[in-house]
Design an enzyme around this catalytic site. Sequence first.
Site, mmCIF file in Angstrom:
data_model
loop_
_atom_site.group_PDB
_atom_site.id
_atom_site.type_symbol
_atom_site.label_atom_id
_atom_site.label_comp_id
_atom_site.label_asym_id
_atom_site.label_seq_id
_atom_site.Cartn_x
_atom_site.Cartn_y
_atom_site.Cartn_z
ATOM 1 N N CYS A 1 11.988 -19.563 32.929
ATOM 2 C CA CYS A 1 11.239 -20.352 31.972
ATOM 3 C C CYS A 1 10.839 -19.507 30.774
ATOM 4 O O CYS A 1 11.165 -18.332 30.680
ATOM 5 C CB CYS A 1 9.978 -20.922 32.639
ATOM 6 S SG CYS A 1 10.321 -21.852 34.148
ATOM 7 N N ILE B 1 35.025 -12.317 31.449
ATOM 8 C CA ILE B 1 35.375 -12.316 30.033
ATOM 9 C C ILE B 1 36.370 -11.187 29.781
ATOM 10 O O ILE B 1 36.192 -10.066 30.263
ATOM 11 C CB ILE B 1 34.118 -12.123 29.160
ATOM 12 C CG1 ILE B 1 33.274 -13.402 29.162
ATOM 13 C CG2 ILE B 1 34.486 -11.740 27.740
ATOM 14 C CD1 ILE B 1 33.919 -14.576 28.452
ATOM 15 N N GLY C 1 25.797 -7.641 38.427
ATOM 16 C CA GLY C 1 25.863 -6.339 39.088
ATOM 17 C C GLY C 1 25.047 -5.269 38.402
ATOM 18 O O GLY C 1 25.231 -4.073 38.683
#
EC number: 6.3.5.4
Length: 631
Positions: A2, A291, A364
């Site tokens: 949040c 990616i 990680g």
Amino acid sequence: MCGIAGIFHCGIPKPVDPARVTRMCDAMVHRGPDGEGVWTAPGVGLGHRRLSIIDLAGSPQPMASSDGRAMLVFNGEIYNFRELRRDLEASGAVFRTNGDSETILAAWRKWGPECLHRLHGMFAFAIYDLDRRELFLARDRLGVKPLFTAMMSDGSIAFASELKGLLAHPLLRREIDPLAVEDYLAWGYVPDHRSIIAGVEKLPAGHYRLLRHGASPAPAVRWWDASFAERRQEKPADLEAELLFRLREAVTSRMVSDVPLGAFLSGGVDSSSVVALMAEASAEPVRTCSIGFDEASLDETGYARQVAERFGTDHRERMVSSGDFDHLDTLAGMFDEPFADASALPTWRVCELARETVTVALSGDGADEAFAGYRRHRFHAGEERVRSLLPRALRGRAFGALGRAWPKLDWAPRPLRAKTTFQSLAGTGEEGYARALAVTAPELRAALYSDAFHRSLGGYHAERPLIDLMQAAPARSGLDRAQYVDLKFWLPGDILTKVDRTSMAVSLEAREPLLDHRLIEFAATLPEGLRIRRGQGKWLLKHAMERYLPREVLYRPKQGFVTPIAQWLRGPLASRARAIGRGGALARTGWFDEGRVAALAEQHIAGRADHSRLLWQLIMLDRSLTRLGVA
């Protein structure tokens, strides 16, 4: 996950305008698109933006304790909240929701500030206690979740999860701190002891503040620290078994979620280890994403694909190209402060990819800091052995002369690029490690600054706080001190800032199991030979994971999340490099010698030197100043 914000009057408890708190929260809507709330009382206002992860239908915030005597706004996750809840219920606590937020309130009502030691997770929260008339601000042990504070001209203290929340407060003065610019040029980010806006502070990792009406603002109190002062004596096999237990415990505790969950997978040791243990614990295929880059030499998607196939994950990939840097302003807006870790771009892209199918992703991050996985750790350990053999005066004369005479051969094979090593060996271990960490060396920074900017620094050097921290570390060796400063300085300032801002920008919760504090405390006690052995960092971790991962993943040279920025700045981004010192927000500051900046850009574009990291720093500083509207 949040966004939180609030206002507290330490002096007379003046009324707080709820619309002001709302504006602060609305500036961070990306952190919590699923819900909002504001609560005010005399002298205090708390605001919240919610990203629903646990107890989707319940747990709205700001949240009142069951007795109505405390109010909470909370950013993060408490992974042991169910166990903690059972303990609290046994002592009479009553719960109305099924989430972790109410557990924090009950723990505060029972134990006060000592409740922090019982919370396992990542968090930044604020509790207003109506009986004690005090505000409790707290941040997790490693600094996974951020919290910014500022004293306002009306005597109030405002706080927010991001600087943009404070920037929405009309009383915040937007004045640049020149010391933060020096820090940024040294490290590539503004570390936690500083903010780019003068007067803004960051609550340090593992600290809390207790503020009371009618009292002067209290300083931050440290409630947790990492210690490298002890050494485990057990056999390596026993320590390996304990490591695997703690790894499984850390991973499985972070797989609790009421929304879809997945993992980032780079194909390196750390993310691959997390995915392996997730696959072991899950009956369903783990959702993974990677990616890649359009520069083949830096693309690791093949290794990620190999790991994904090994564990049968639901795997997705996407490529990053130089065209993605059309989004520089978007990237600068995520961080508010200047931030020059070029891997922020692919990190944002992998977060975007993950968010298409999941709301929570495990990463990680943290193993290199905890288990000595960086190349600089191996180099520093070797340099410390040399320092132990030669007197400081002799090293200063011999290596100092070599460091001054040796050319800066950025283009040469690594063994010939010895200038930094010689400069490092000429000084203390702390000075040498500060030089190893620095993006821009002190000599180059000094040559870049204008005379007026030199005067504004008043003799301050960015390396000093890091050296002081390293010297005071609870440690037994130079390697210990290097890892300690990585955990306390580099990790929260660079790595965790990058992951928090890029994940939250797309409303994704990122969890870091390898930063479980019990795992960090265990790793800090390992003998050096189980951290670095035969030139291998993270030795015990790699050995423990041999049963899960192929050797070509475990023992290939570490590459990291490297972005081909050097090549791009000589090609499609060359015009941006040339434009840094001409016009724009950065040029208007008068901080830098424009001719020197232009010369560095031309040297890089021509291939005579590699100034890519510095040029990228200056580009991102220019974009940040523009976004902040201060130049």
